[in-house]
Scaffold this motif. Structure first.
Motif, PDB file in Angstrom:
ATOM      1  N   ASP A  65      -3.719 -50.569  -9.011  1.00  0.00           N
ATOM      2  CA  ASP A  65      -3.204 -49.251  -9.402  1.00  0.00           C
ATOM      3  C   ASP A  65      -1.687 -49.241  -9.565  1.00  0.00           C
ATOM      4  OD1 ASP A  65      -5.700 -48.048  -9.462  1.00  0.00           O
ATOM      5  OD2 ASP A  65      -5.654 -47.587  -7.311  1.00  0.00           O
ATOM      6  N   GLU A  66      -1.052 -50.359  -9.268  1.00  0.00           N
ATOM      7  CA  GLU A  66       0.397 -50.438  -9.363  1.00  0.00           C
ATOM      8  C   GLU A  66       0.828 -50.782 -10.796  1.00  0.00           C
ATOM      9  OE1 GLU A  66       2.228 -49.668  -6.773  1.00  0.00           O
ATOM     10  OE2 GLU A  66       0.469 -49.461  -5.457  1.00  0.00           O
ATOM     11  N   GLU A  67       2.077 -50.516 -11.087  1.00  0.00           N
ATOM     12  CA  GLU A  67       2.630 -50.919 -12.380  1.00  0.00           C
ATOM     13  C   GLU A  67       2.944 -52.408 -12.310  1.00  0.00           C
ATOM     14  OE1 GLU A  67       3.579 -50.041 -16.272  1.00  0.00           O
ATOM     15  OE2 GLU A  67       2.825 -48.638 -14.739  1.00  0.00           O
ATOM     16  N   PRO A  68       2.420 -53.196 -13.253  1.00  0.00           N
ATOM     17  CA  PRO A  68       2.687 -54.643 -13.186  1.00  0.00           C
ATOM     18  C   PRO A  68       4.168 -54.947 -13.311  1.00  0.00           C
ATOM     19  CG  PRO A  68       1.660 -54.043 -15.277  1.00  0.00           C
ATOM     20  CD  PRO A  68       1.583 -52.834 -14.409  1.00  0.00           C
ATOM     21  N   ASN A  69       4.656 -55.860 -12.483  1.00  0.00           N
ATOM     22  CA  ASN A  69       6.075 -56.222 -12.500  1.00  0.00           C
ATOM     23  C   ASN A  69       6.325 -57.595 -13.123  1.00  0.00           C
ATOM     24  OD1 ASN A  69       4.989 -57.817 -10.551  1.00  0.00           O
ATOM     25  ND2 ASN A  69       6.171 -56.964  -8.842  1.00  0.00           N
ATOM     26  N   VAL A  70       5.289 -58.150 -13.778  1.00  0.00           N
ATOM     27  CA  VAL A  70       5.430 -59.419 -14.498  1.00  0.00           C
ATOM     28  C   VAL A  70       4.814 -59.250 -15.884  1.00  0.00           C
ATOM     29  CG1 VAL A  70       5.438 -60.867 -12.435  1.00  0.00           C
ATOM     30  CG2 VAL A  70       3.267 -60.292 -13.528  1.00  0.00           C
ATOM     31  N   GLY A  71       5.064 -60.204 -16.753  1.00  0.00           N
ATOM     32  CA  GLY A  71       4.553 -60.140 -18.121  1.00  0.00           C
ATOM     33  C   GLY A  71       3.056 -60.366 -18.190  1.00  0.00           C
TER      34      GLY A  71
END
Length: 225
Positions: A65-71
């Motif tokens: 549910d988190e915003e991805p912090n990698v590509g």
């Protein structure tokens, strides 16, 4: 199988090789544990209590549910490793036993269903591609053989028109026999190719069971650990 072997044997006698339409003897273990299948699984959607309905497996296994912090490429590579880690497949006699480990019992059963669907899809696409390649090869050979047959028939006709009385000439008789033999051989090749073309066309539209499920996946009653 027998017809294909005869065709390949006949083709080899005339100096050309023919691709086999027989399915490759894939190892289900290798296909299921492949990166290709894992990548396909990441795009499939599943329902879980933790992440709601119709979330992709990529989301479920990586950023949740988190915003991805990698590509996205990093997420996919990580997801592939996780999918492969979820899957365990073993042989049991002539059968394969598939086990899926997941944090949710329903998800483990659903992923098992999806893995078998992806395996069946892989087999169908591969065999369809090989059958099409075989058909195209036969069609090309058929065109070449037809042209060669027509040229040889024309050469035999011209020889007979030019040499109407060959009974007293062994050399002319031998030449006529050679031309007639070439025509007979090419007729045989052309006929066989036509038959094989019809078989290939039938194979292209034929439905087959590539993966037979003996026992469908079940929701586990207890966690493994």
């Amino acid at each position: 199988g027998g017809k294909q072997s005869q065709m390949v044997g006949l083709a080899s006698q005339f100096g050309f090789s023919m691709p086999s339409s027989e399915a490759a003897q894939w190892s289900y273990t290798d296909v299921i544990k492949s990166r290709t299948l894992a990548r396909s699984m990441l795009n499939r959607k599943f329902d879980t209590e933790e992440y709601g309905s119709q979330a992709t497996l990529l989301q479920i296994l990586t950023y949740g549910d988190e915003e991805p912090n990698v590509g996205i490429d990093t997420l996919i590579l990580s997801g592939i490793d996780m999918v492969q880690g979820m899957i365990d497949i073993n042989t049991s006699g002539n059968m394969y036993e598939l086990e899926i480990s997941a944090f949710d019992p329903q998800l483990s059963a659903d992923v098992a269903h999806a893995v078998m669907e992806e395996l069946d899809k892989h087999q169908r696409e591969y065999n369809a591609r090989k059958t099409t390649e075989t058909r195209e090869f036969i069609e090309e050979r058929l065109i070449d053989t037809k042209a060669e047959l027509e040229n040889t028939e024309e050469a035999l006709k011209n020889f007979r028109e030019t040499n109407r009385n060959i009974s007293s000439s062994p050399a002319l008789q031998l030449e006529q026999e050679r031309l007639a033999r070439d025509v007979a051989v090419l007729i045989g090749v052309f006929t066989t190719l036509k038959q094989q073309l019809e078989t290939a066309k039938i194979d292209e539209v034929k439905e087959s069971d590539y993966v037979v499920i003996l026992d469908p996946p079940e929701i586990p009653l207890y966690p493994t650990s």
